[in-house]
Design a protein around this motif. Sequence first.
Motif, PDB file in Angstrom:
ATOM      1  N   SER A   1      -0.525   6.855  -6.770  1.00 32.27           N
ATOM      2  CA  SER A   1      -1.831   7.475  -6.540  1.00 32.27           C
ATOM      3  C   SER A   1      -1.873   8.485  -5.408  1.00 32.27           C
ATOM      4  N   GLY A   2      -0.912   8.470  -4.498  1.00 31.01           N
ATOM      5  CA  GLY A   2      -1.029   9.259  -3.287  1.00 31.01           C
ATOM      6  C   GLY A   2      -1.778   8.497  -2.210  1.00 31.01           C
ATOM      7  N   CYS A   3      -1.790   9.036  -0.996  1.00 30.01           N
ATOM      8  CA  CYS A   3      -2.362   8.320   0.143  1.00 30.01           C
ATOM      9  C   CYS A   3      -3.887   8.306   0.136  1.00 30.01           C
ATOM     10  N   PHE A   4      -4.506   9.387  -0.294  1.00 32.08           N
ATOM     11  CA  PHE A   4      -5.959   9.519  -0.148  1.00 32.08           C
ATOM     12  C   PHE A   4      -6.728   8.391  -0.836  1.00 32.08           C
ATOM     13  N   PRO A   5      -6.514   8.115  -2.132  1.00 29.84           N
ATOM     14  CA  PRO A   5      -7.279   7.027  -2.756  1.00 29.84           C
ATOM     15  C   PRO A   5      -6.947   5.659  -2.189  1.00 29.84           C
ATOM     16  N   VAL A   6      -5.692   5.438  -1.779  1.00 27.99           N
ATOM     17  CA  VAL A   6      -5.337   4.141  -1.199  1.00 27.99           C
ATOM     18  C   VAL A   6      -6.109   3.903   0.090  1.00 27.99           C
ATOM     19  N   ILE A   7      -6.253   4.943   0.909  1.00 26.84           N
ATOM     20  CA  ILE A   7      -6.935   4.786   2.191  1.00 26.84           C
ATOM     21  C   ILE A   7      -8.421   4.521   2.010  1.00 26.84           C
ATOM     22  N   TRP A   8      -9.095   5.321   1.185  1.00 27.71           N
ATOM     23  CA  TRP A   8     -10.544   5.133   1.095  1.00 27.71           C
ATOM     24  C   TRP A   8     -10.900   3.868   0.321  1.00 27.71           C
ATOM     25  N   ILE A   9     -10.111   3.504  -0.673  1.00 27.29           N
ATOM     26  CA  ILE A   9     -10.376   2.258  -1.394  1.00 27.29           C
ATOM     27  C   ILE A   9     -10.117   1.057  -0.482  1.00 27.29           C
TER      28      ILE A   9
ATOM     29  N   GLY B   1       0.813  -1.215   0.000  1.00 22.24           N
ATOM     30  CA  GLY B   1       0.000   0.000   0.000  1.00 22.24           C
ATOM     31  C   GLY B   1       0.841   1.256   0.000  1.00 22.24           C
ATOM     32  N   ALA B   2       1.946   1.252   0.745  1.00 19.21           N
ATOM     33  CA  ALA B   2       2.820   2.420   0.783  1.00 19.21           C
ATOM     34  C   ALA B   2       3.483   2.659  -0.566  1.00 19.21           C
ATOM     35  N   ILE B   3       3.879   1.576  -1.250  1.00 13.04           N
ATOM     36  CA  ILE B   3       4.502   1.729  -2.564  1.00 13.04           C
ATOM     37  C   ILE B   3       3.509   2.311  -3.567  1.00 13.04           C
ATOM     38  N   ILE B   4       2.270   1.812  -3.536  1.00 12.32           N
ATOM     39  CA  ILE B   4       1.249   2.330  -4.455  1.00 12.32           C
ATOM     40  C   ILE B   4       0.977   3.805  -4.163  1.00 12.32           C
ATOM     41  N   ALA B   5       0.877   4.149  -2.859  1.00 13.22           N
ATOM     42  CA  ALA B   5       0.588   5.534  -2.492  1.00 13.22           C
ATOM     43  C   ALA B   5       1.723   6.471  -2.884  1.00 13.22           C
ATOM     44  N   ASP B   6       2.955   6.068  -2.624  1.00 14.15           N
ATOM     45  CA  ASP B   6       4.098   6.940  -2.903  1.00 14.15           C
ATOM     46  C   ASP B   6       4.416   7.038  -4.389  1.00 14.15           C
ATOM     47  N   SER B   7       4.149   5.973  -5.129  1.00 13.41           N
ATOM     48  CA  SER B   7       4.607   5.910  -6.518  1.00 13.41           C
ATOM     49  C   SER B   7       3.548   6.296  -7.537  1.00 13.41           C
TER      50      SER B   7
ATOM     51  N   GLN C   1       5.619  10.297  -6.288  1.00 12.42           N
ATOM     52  CA  GLN C   1       7.014  10.579  -6.595  1.00 12.42           C
ATOM     53  C   GLN C   1       7.649   9.579  -7.548  1.00 12.42           C
ATOM     54  N   GLY C   2       6.890   8.597  -8.019  1.00 15.45           N
ATOM     55  CA  GLY C   2       7.477   7.565  -8.861  1.00 15.45           C
ATOM     56  C   GLY C   2       7.977   6.406  -8.025  1.00 15.45           C
ATOM     57  N   SER C   3       8.277   5.320  -8.669  1.00 16.06           N
ATOM     58  CA  SER C   3       8.654   4.101  -7.959  1.00 16.06           C
ATOM     59  C   SER C   3       9.982   4.269  -7.239  1.00 16.06           C
ATOM     60  N   PRO C   4      10.046   3.925  -5.941  1.00 18.56           N
ATOM     61  CA  PRO C   4      11.320   4.021  -5.220  1.00 18.56           C
ATOM     62  C   PRO C   4      12.285   2.915  -5.597  1.00 18.56           C
TER      63      PRO C   4
END
Length: 316
Positions: A109-117, A101-107, A255-258
């Motif tokens: 979509s951002g945190c907001f859609p990851v949290i509500w989905i 989830g952190a990778i998807i959010a950072d790379s 920010q793109g994939s870490p």
Amino acid sequence: MNMYFQLGQEAATELQQLGCNMDASLSVDRDAEMLDSGGNRGGWIIFLFIIGTFMCLTLAAGGWQSNLIVYLIQEYNVKSIDAAQVSNVVNGCTCLFPIIGAIIADSFSGCFPVIWISSFISFLGLVLLVLTATLDSLRPPSCDDGLSLCETPSESQFAVLYAGIALASIGLGGTRFTIATMGANQFDKPEEQGNFFNWFFFAMYTASVISFTAIVYIEDNVSWGLGYGLCALVNLIGLLIFLSGSNFYRRDKPQGSPFVNIVRVLVASIRKRNVLLSSRSEDYHYHNDGEAKMVPETQSLRCDFDFIKSILFSCL
């Protein structure tokens, strides 16, 4: 929480001692990184939204996860060793999914859609668990504990049960710590972030105590359907609380994939493992300004790994 910020500061200090100058592209400019076009966003105005959401989701997760072994044994006639294995798999997945989830959010979509989905996914999983606890057709006939002739669940009954567990686990993993990151990003000052994390962990342990006692008591002594129903209800309340504050959140810019820089480090380390120090500029690390920085590749690798370490310490 002050310990985590001290670790992050120590890691940054170590980078400076190594002579590692960060790229200008790696410097954090909050005005550029945050989508704050809606006026005054972030700050303590979002505190109740974030903490309220997190407490509801923690209550829901603790209510079904902490008593899963008992539910499998009593209601699905699963052997205790098999129930323990299922619980271990669930615990392992809920520890792994936050990384995804952190990778998807950072790379991306951002945190907001990851949290509500993720909150919605966990709600769907809890609805399935409520159905398994209330509909007799989704459970095998009841059986006294310890008898070897208990009827095992059918494949369809197991499918519904495991689908509910899987969805609830995925949703829990997507929200568990992503919401902490989003909450911390609402503040600019380290002192405010520290205060937020103090309240965050206080809310987490308070909600856990309530779920491990009150909700588990209801499940064991009143009704599994009522206990799981309460979990689904508070999960839905948490989702609604989170969405109601959508106009006040400061949004992260992906920010793109870490892993791109990590892969580059690994490839460079393999390709140049036998390279001797030389005076040629092309054998050294280049920064974005085009100027060769006289830092050997081995030291550059150490800088990159230490930078990753400082980020991890800061995000714990």
